[in-house]
Design an enzyme around this catalytic site. Sequence first.
Site, short mmCIF file in Angstrom:
data_model
loop_
_atom_site.label_atom_id
_atom_site.label_comp_id
_atom_site.label_asym_id
_atom_site.label_seq_id
_atom_site.Cartn_x
_atom_site.Cartn_y
_atom_site.Cartn_z
N LYS A 107 -0.31 -4.82 6.50
CA LYS A 107 -1.67 -4.79 5.95
C LYS A 107 -2.48 -5.97 6.46
O LYS A 107 -3.64 -5.84 6.84
CB LYS A 107 -1.61 -4.78 4.41
CG LYS A 107 -1.16 -3.43 3.86
CD LYS A 107 -0.80 -3.49 2.38
CE LYS A 107 -0.18 -2.16 1.95
NZ LYS A 107 0.34 -2.17 0.57
N GLN B 65 0.95 -6.27 -4.34
CA GLN B 65 2.01 -5.41 -3.82
C GLN B 65 3.03 -5.11 -4.91
O GLN B 65 3.56 -6.02 -5.54
CB GLN B 65 2.68 -6.09 -2.61
CG GLN B 65 3.69 -5.23 -1.91
CD GLN B 65 3.07 -3.99 -1.24
OE1 GLN B 65 2.07 -4.08 -0.55
NE2 GLN B 65 3.67 -2.83 -1.47
N ASP C 206 -6.88 -0.53 -4.05
CA ASP C 206 -5.82 0.48 -4.12
C ASP C 206 -6.30 1.69 -4.93
O ASP C 206 -5.69 2.76 -4.87
CB ASP C 206 -4.58 -0.11 -4.82
CG ASP C 206 -3.51 -0.56 -3.83
OD1 ASP C 206 -3.51 -0.04 -2.70
OD2 ASP C 206 -2.70 -1.42 -4.19
#
Length: 290
Positions: free
Chosen positions: A58, A102, A125
Amino acid sequence: MERVKTGLIIDGKKISAEVRAELKNEVVYLIENKGITPGLAVVLVGENPASKVYVRNKTKACEEAGIRSFQHTLPEETTEAELVSLVEKLNNSPEVHGILVQLPLPAQIDDEKILELISPKKDVDGFHPYNMGRLMVGNPLLQPCTPFGIMRLLESTGIDPSGKEAVVIGRSNIVGKPMAMMLLRRNATVTICHSKTKDLAEKVRSADIVVAAIGRANFVKGDWIKEGAVVIDVGMNKLPDGKLTGDVDFEGASLKASHITPVPGGVGPMTIAMLLKNTVEAAKKAAGLI
Ligand code: NAP
């Protein structure tokens, strides 16, 4: 495979590269003309090896797109209070437009509490209940990356979901449920299937669009697929020999489908591309540009 129809394979790598190239141009424009550098904060707690790889990918993708990335690596023994304090700091930082924590988090930290603490405006997200709710009412702000990427893959086929029968297998909050909502927004008639669904094969046989998000290798058989259906395989299953395979019997389904995503190289590459897209969108919204 005996027959490879023209246009059969939906090339996620290529489409993801297109999205990233578009974003790169947009970021250059934002930096040069608006003085805004989109920024993504990525928070990693602990030593999970898979998480480390995801975070590295990422961060690298951000750099390639010209997005600033702020990496926060915290030790395994981090307390919930410490993580809360970091998320609050990031919520208030004007340089940070997107925050990604995460998962999974270590056992002493409540995942849901942390996800709900992220400002919905920075929730790139798209997992915050506020963003899920916005999607549900048909007015999304930031959308979960995997299904958002799948909508882009569907768009690439030129097939309009409107009036089509869509079957989504899987009802997770990160894939199945938001996927169903996105297809519904595009006027598909959506059936959500799960482990308690009866006659799954029959349901899939009626589908013009099939999205498989189950997590079981080659679970969806080729003879379940309707002639001409679009098949999207979200599954990422590691076989004992280390090979990655999807939820759909690719060979069998390819004989029936008009379009199908391979694994790897289908849905996977889209997820990071849409994370970057959400970060740029969040930066533009924060600046009042959209
Ligand atoms: P998940 O949370 O485990 O959900 C799996 C879903 O499949 C559940 O709703 C479950 O039903 C359903 N299911 C399980 N067995 C079934 C069966 N026998 N018949 C019908 N439905 C069944 O998984 P997820 O997070 O949505 O992920 C699904 C897959 O996609 C995994 O392989 C994951 O690695 C992959 N994935 C890929 C990406 C990407 O970027 N490519 C992103 C996210 C996920 P119940 O609800 O009834 O248990």
